[in-house]
Design a protein around this motif. Structure first.
Motif, PDB file in Angstrom:
ATOM      1  N   ASP A 216       1.045  -0.958  -0.113  1.00 25.10           N
ATOM      2  CA  ASP A 216       0.588   0.385   0.236  1.00 25.10           C
ATOM      3  C   ASP A 216       0.883   1.011  -0.212  1.00 25.10           C
ATOM      4  O   ASP A 216       2.074   1.120   0.763  1.00 25.10           O
ATOM      5  N   ALA A 217       0.537   2.698  -1.290  1.00 28.25           N
ATOM      6  CA  ALA A 217       1.533   3.500  -1.002  1.00 28.25           C
ATOM      7  C   ALA A 217       0.315   4.183  -1.286  1.00 28.25           C
ATOM      8  O   ALA A 217      -0.943   4.513  -2.260  1.00 28.25           O
ATOM      9  N   VAL A 218       0.791   5.953  -1.392  1.00 26.30           N
ATOM     10  CA  VAL A 218       0.475   7.069  -2.364  1.00 26.30           C
ATOM     11  C   VAL A 218       1.643   7.505  -3.312  1.00 26.30           C
ATOM     12  O   VAL A 218       3.223   7.369  -3.194  1.00 26.30           O
ATOM     13  N   ALA A 219       0.881   7.249  -4.117  1.00 30.22           N
ATOM     14  CA  ALA A 219       1.658   7.917  -5.975  1.00 30.22           C
ATOM     15  C   ALA A 219       1.108   9.090  -5.988  1.00 30.22           C
ATOM     16  O   ALA A 219       0.120   9.587  -6.331  1.00 30.22           O
ATOM     17  N   ALA A 220       1.686  10.039  -6.067  1.00 28.05           N
ATOM     18  CA  ALA A 220       1.886  11.545  -6.451  1.00 28.05           C
ATOM     19  C   ALA A 220       2.593  11.973  -7.729  1.00 28.05           C
ATOM     20  O   ALA A 220       3.896  11.802  -7.439  1.00 28.05           O
ATOM     21  N   CYS A 221       1.896  13.163  -8.162  1.00 34.85           N
ATOM     22  CA  CYS A 221       2.492  14.126  -9.124  1.00 34.85           C
ATOM     23  C   CYS A 221       1.775  15.135  -9.535  1.00 34.85           C
ATOM     24  O   CYS A 221       0.424  15.141  -9.284  1.00 34.85           O
ATOM     25  N   GLY A 222       2.160  16.911  -8.777  1.00 38.36           N
ATOM     26  CA  GLY A 222       1.710  17.582  -8.907  1.00 38.36           C
ATOM     27  C   GLY A 222       0.871  17.990  -7.632  1.00 38.36           C
ATOM     28  O   GLY A 222       1.121  17.258  -6.434  1.00 38.36           O
ATOM     29  N   LYS A 223      -0.109  17.915  -7.682  1.00 35.70           N
ATOM     30  CA  LYS A 223      -1.191  18.031  -6.551  1.00 35.70           C
ATOM     31  C   LYS A 223      -2.362  16.369  -6.658  1.00 35.70           C
ATOM     32  O   LYS A 223      -2.930  16.669  -6.169  1.00 35.70           O
ATOM     33  N   ARG A 235      10.866  -4.662 -14.346  1.00 34.76           N
ATOM     34  CA  ARG A 235      11.227  -3.119 -15.206  1.00 34.76           C
ATOM     35  C   ARG A 235      11.274  -2.090 -14.624  1.00 34.76           C
ATOM     36  O   ARG A 235      10.807  -0.454 -15.127  1.00 34.76           O
ATOM     37  N   GLY A 236      10.460  -1.953 -13.652  1.00 35.27           N
ATOM     38  CA  GLY A 236      10.242  -0.741 -12.581  1.00 35.27           C
ATOM     39  C   GLY A 236       9.192  -0.771 -11.947  1.00 35.27           C
ATOM     40  O   GLY A 236       9.375  -1.760 -11.427  1.00 35.27           O
ATOM     41  N   LEU A 237       8.102   0.235 -11.917  1.00 37.19           N
ATOM     42  CA  LEU A 237       6.432   0.034 -10.976  1.00 37.19           C
ATOM     43  C   LEU A 237       5.475  -0.238 -11.546  1.00 37.19           C
ATOM     44  O   LEU A 237       5.209   0.521 -13.260  1.00 37.19           O
ATOM     45  N   SER A 238       4.508  -0.913 -10.899  1.00 35.95           N
ATOM     46  CA  SER A 238       3.168  -0.908 -11.621  1.00 35.95           C
ATOM     47  C   SER A 238       2.123  -1.514 -11.199  1.00 35.95           C
ATOM     48  O   SER A 238       2.672  -0.482  -9.398  1.00 35.95           O
ATOM     49  N   GLY A 239       1.243  -1.665 -10.852  1.00 34.26           N
ATOM     50  CA  GLY A 239       0.181  -1.478  -9.558  1.00 34.26           C
ATOM     51  C   GLY A 239      -1.053  -0.541 -10.100  1.00 34.26           C
ATOM     52  O   GLY A 239      -0.514   0.584  -9.908  1.00 34.26           O
ATOM     53  N   PRO A 240      -2.165  -0.349  -9.173  1.00 35.85           N
ATOM     54  CA  PRO A 240      -2.925   0.602  -9.100  1.00 35.85           C
ATOM     55  C   PRO A 240      -2.930   1.806  -9.347  1.00 35.85           C
ATOM     56  O   PRO A 240      -3.226   2.831  -9.714  1.00 35.85           O
ATOM     57  N   ALA A 241      -2.257   2.230  -7.747  1.00 40.37           N
ATOM     58  CA  ALA A 241      -1.684   3.759  -7.722  1.00 40.37           C
ATOM     59  C   ALA A 241      -0.649   4.208  -8.606  1.00 40.37           C
ATOM     60  O   ALA A 241      -0.898   5.530  -9.132  1.00 40.37           O
ATOM     61  N   ILE A 242       0.231   3.237  -9.472  1.00 38.21           N
ATOM     62  CA  ILE A 242       1.305   3.665 -10.088  1.00 38.21           C
ATOM     63  C   ILE A 242       0.607   4.237 -11.918  1.00 38.21           C
ATOM     64  O   ILE A 242       0.535   4.700 -12.276  1.00 38.21           O
ATOM     65  N   LEU A 243      -0.797   2.774 -12.480  1.00 34.68           N
ATOM     66  CA  LEU A 243      -1.309   3.071 -13.136  1.00 34.68           C
ATOM     67  C   LEU A 243      -2.270   4.050 -13.443  1.00 34.68           C
ATOM     68  O   LEU A 243      -2.373   5.382 -14.800  1.00 34.68           O
ATOM     69  N   GLN A 244      -2.604   4.756 -12.053  1.00 33.08           N
ATOM     70  CA  GLN A 244      -3.599   5.979 -12.071  1.00 33.08           C
ATOM     71  C   GLN A 244      -2.814   6.912 -11.770  1.00 33.08           C
ATOM     72  O   GLN A 244      -2.801   7.761 -13.163  1.00 33.08           O
ATOM     73  N   ILE A 245      -1.555   6.789 -11.486  1.00 27.61           N
ATOM     74  CA  ILE A 245      -0.420   8.007 -11.846  1.00 27.61           C
ATOM     75  C   ILE A 245      -0.189   8.680 -12.984  1.00 27.61           C
ATOM     76  O   ILE A 245       0.018   9.895 -13.454  1.00 27.61           O
ATOM     77  N   SER A 246       0.006   7.227 -13.504  1.00 21.25           N
ATOM     78  CA  SER A 246       0.671   7.223 -15.571  1.00 21.25           C
ATOM     79  C   SER A 246       0.141   8.341 -15.937  1.00 21.25           C
ATOM     80  O   SER A 246       0.722   9.374 -16.964  1.00 21.25           O
ATOM     81  N   SER A 247      -0.694   8.189 -15.810  1.00 24.40           N
ATOM     82  CA  SER A 247      -1.538   9.425 -16.841  1.00 24.40           C
ATOM     83  C   SER A 247      -1.536  10.964 -16.436  1.00 24.40           C
ATOM     84  O   SER A 247      -1.575  11.632 -17.299  1.00 24.40           O
ATOM     85  N   TYR A 248      -1.001  11.326 -15.041  1.00 21.17           N
ATOM     86  CA  TYR A 248      -0.428  13.108 -15.027  1.00 21.17           C
ATOM     87  C   TYR A 248       0.638  12.822 -15.154  1.00 21.17           C
ATOM     88  O   TYR A 248       1.537  14.117 -15.128  1.00 21.17           O
ATOM     89  N   TRP A 249       1.328  11.963 -15.427  1.00 25.03           N
ATOM     90  CA  TRP A 249       3.121  11.821 -15.320  1.00 25.03           C
ATOM     91  C   TRP A 249       3.244  12.001 -17.263  1.00 25.03           C
ATOM     92  O   TRP A 249       3.031  11.910 -17.726  1.00 25.03           O
ATOM     93  N   GLN A 250       3.787  13.097 -16.867  1.00 18.10           N
ATOM     94  CA  GLN A 250       4.741  13.887 -18.402  1.00 18.10           C
ATOM     95  C   GLN A 250       6.340  13.160 -17.889  1.00 18.10           C
ATOM     96  O   GLN A 250       6.841  13.276 -17.056  1.00 18.10           O
TER      97      GLN A 250
END
Length: 395
Positions: A216-223, A235-250
């Protein structure tokens, strides 16, 4: 078969099926064309085969678009409650899994069967043509002509519901974007969304041994922040929190991970220094983190034989890292692993009420092909239902 219809819908996925059944129930004669050999293929694989068909908490703020107001009309006119009512009318058992996500109790096949039954329920008709490869689309004299490798069809209205390029193994392409450009529409640069993030070489050294570890974790990008599980991969990170924040990451940016949400990691470490001075860092971290992660941290960035030997400054630095771990992704795993595509047909060229193009009467774009992308958890299916219904009402 008669090649003349009231409307031609390209794409027999969620949005296309919804548009077809809505139009047929209004008495329209619809041709539903797809290159695949079966309808609703993404529906069938979604949610582990149980289809996360909508979300109880669907609100406009949980969708991304260059125009943050565009999707409000369709979502308010055909809501999650409307789709749930259809599911209940067909006596399909379902349940809420978590965070408002609704899944079928048994199989996603029930949703596809329901949509097909609804296509047959109206005074109109839906002529489903599968395994048809489109070779040309033309527009002249207020009519659209679609040529396929198995013949041609014509209609005064054309609905494009072919989605985006995510999950190419299912046959997904950028066809909708190419067609939109031909008719003078602009495209918001598409990119993979709801997708795992890849790590840079330095981070991979830590992450590869942790492949399969979830917490369980919090993934944040900006606000923007999401609290759900994250998953370490080779290869890196996945899971629901990462998938969600990926849409906001540039690309070029970073995300922040709180590996101990709700816990002040610095206070915890300082307390353990006082209460367990002889304990090693791995032993202490194992109290609050998965054992393999605790071991990796103790072997790497948080070394120390005993808590008593570690300066308070070092413990504060370690605690800050646990609550605010800065991760700079190398990129994403691309369309092959993306749940959806962000970007797409620019909404400035579409009517928010009907999804019809402003400059080409009778031409519509719906579903994933449009620059509207929802959160993980049934939101993108709801956009498919809502945008498909809106177009179907206008045919």
């Amino acid at each position: 078969m008669n090649d003349s219809h009231d409307a031609i819908i390209l794409g027999a996925g969620a949005a296309g099926l919804m548009c077809a059944l809505t139009a047929a129930q209004r008495g329209r004669r619809v041709a539903l064309v797809d290159h695949a050999e079966a309808v609703g293929k993404k529906i069938l694989i979604s949610g582990g085969g149980r289809c996360n068909f909508t979300n109880l908490e669907t609100v406009p703020e949980r969708f991304l678009s260059a125009n943050r107001h565009f999707h409000k009309s369709a979502l308010s006119r055909y809501t999650q409650g409307d789709f749930i009512a259809m599911v209940e009318r067909h006596r399909i058992p379902y349940h809420e899994k978590t965070l408002g996500q609704l899944f079928c109790d048994d199989s996603a096949k029930r949703i596809v069967r329901m949509l097909l039954d609804e296509c047959r329920a109206g005074p109109g008709s839906v002529d489903i043509r599968l395994s048809h490869r489109i070779t040309d689309v033309a527009h002249a004299d207020a009519a659209f002509r679609v040529t396929t490798d198995k013949g041609s069809l014509s209609a005064p209205a054309l609905v494009v519901a072919t989605g985006g390029p995510s999950i190419p193994k299912m046959g997904a392409t950028g066809f909708a974007y190419d067609l939109a450009r031909r008719f003078g529409l602009t495209i918001v640069d598409p990119r993979p969304a709801l997708v795992p993030l890849t790590a840079r070489p330095d981070d991979l050294a830590l992450m590869r041994p942790l492949s399969g570890v979830s917490l369980d974790a919090v993934a944040a990008c900006g606000k923007t922040a999401f609290r759900e599980n994250i998953l370490f991969t080779h290869r890196g990170l996945s899971g629901p929190a990462i998938l969600q924040i990926s849409s906001y990451w540039q690309p070029g940016g970073a995300i922040t991970l709180d590996l101990l949400p709700g816990t002040d990691a610095t206070a915890f470490l300082l307390d353990r220094k006082a209460s367990r001075p002889k304990a090693g860092m791995k032993s202490v971290l194992s109290e609050i983190l998965p054992s393999r992660l605790a071991q990796a941290l103790a072997d790497g960035p948080f070394p120390g034989e005993a808590m008593a030997a570690m300066p308070d400054k070092a413990l504060r630095k370690a605690g800050d890292a646990l609550n605010r771990w800065r991760f700079e992704p190398a990129g994403t795993e691309g369309y092959a692993k993306a749940e959806v595509t962000a970007g797409g047909v620019d909404t400035r060229g579409l009517s928010s009420q009907t999804m019809e193009t402003r400059d080409v009467p009778g031409l519509f774009f719906i579903g994933e092909s449009v620059d509207v992308t929802g959160w993980l958890g049934g939101y993108n299916f709801q956009w498919a239902w809502s945008s498909g219904w809106s177009a179907g009402q206008a045919l």
